[in-house]
Design a protein around this motif. Structure first.
Motif: not given
Length: 218
Positions: A168-171, A188-192
């Protein structure tokens, strides 16, 4: 297994991540002098004088910085995960390393995006040193990237080399190509996220991973 670092020749392309479509052959790598000359051209293009005192050494400094910022092109990520450890007793639950800082560059504008990575996996008999996960992220981040592709490369390498029950990976990152130019929306943030194995197939495990990342509980 002894951990051996292989140095790639400057013009060589590192191996693609497993499952990645092979890239077209690289052209011969330009010389350092050619790279510095290109920086001088850009300085002139933006309207400054490359020969003024404050900019005379800028091409040399920029190329040295690029050697560091994009050093991931000359390292083999698979070798980082080669050495594993089997003395884990009966432990078979999640191994999570969270809040790993990273910095990369958008491949569309060559502008930085900076954030934190959270990586978890469910080991099968063996684990990898925790610092190796951070090192793996650095290698991939020190290349021109999109955040989506960076997430995929981290997951795929861990899944392929360690063969755990799931990854599992979250950036989470802020992209300066969005905060400093274009729409100019600072903050603003981007979550993947990306999951394999148990984490992909069991929503409860996904929820537990996210809960551990956000709250330290699962």
């Amino acid at each position: 297994m002894d951990h051996v670092i292989k140095t790639l020749t400057p013009a060589a392309r590192p191996p693609e991540a497993p499952g990645e479509v092979p890239a077209a052959p690289l052209r011969a790598r330009p010389s350092r002098a050619e790279a510095e000359a290109a920086v001088r051209v850009l300085l002139g293009y933006i309207g400054d004088d490359p020969d003024r005192e404050g900019l005379v050494d800028t091409p040399r400094r920029v190329v040295s910085a690029y050697d560091e910022l994009f050093g991931g092109y000359h390292e083999n990520p698979g070798e980082v995960l080669e050495r594993t450890f089997s003395e884990i007793g009966t432990y078979d639950d999640i191994v999570l390393v969270r809040d790993i800082p990273f910095a990369s560059h958008c491949e569309h504008h060559m502008m930085p995006f900076v954030g934190r990575a959270h990586v978890g996996y469910l080991p099968v008999e063996r684990v990898v040193g925790l610092s190796k996960i951070a090192r793996l992220i650095d290698i991939f981040a020190k290349r021109l990237q999109t955040q989506e592709r960076l997430s995929s490369m981290i997951v795929t390498e861990i899944d392929t080399v360690l063969k755990p029950r799931g990854v599992a990976v979250m950036l989470e990152a802020e992209h300066t190509c969005m905060s400093m130019r274009g729409v100019q929306k600072a903050g603003s943030r981007t979550i993947t996220t990306q999951f394999t194995g148990v984490f992909r197939d069991d929503p409860k495990e996904q929820f537990r991973f996210v809960s551990l990342v956000r709250n330290g509980i699962g």
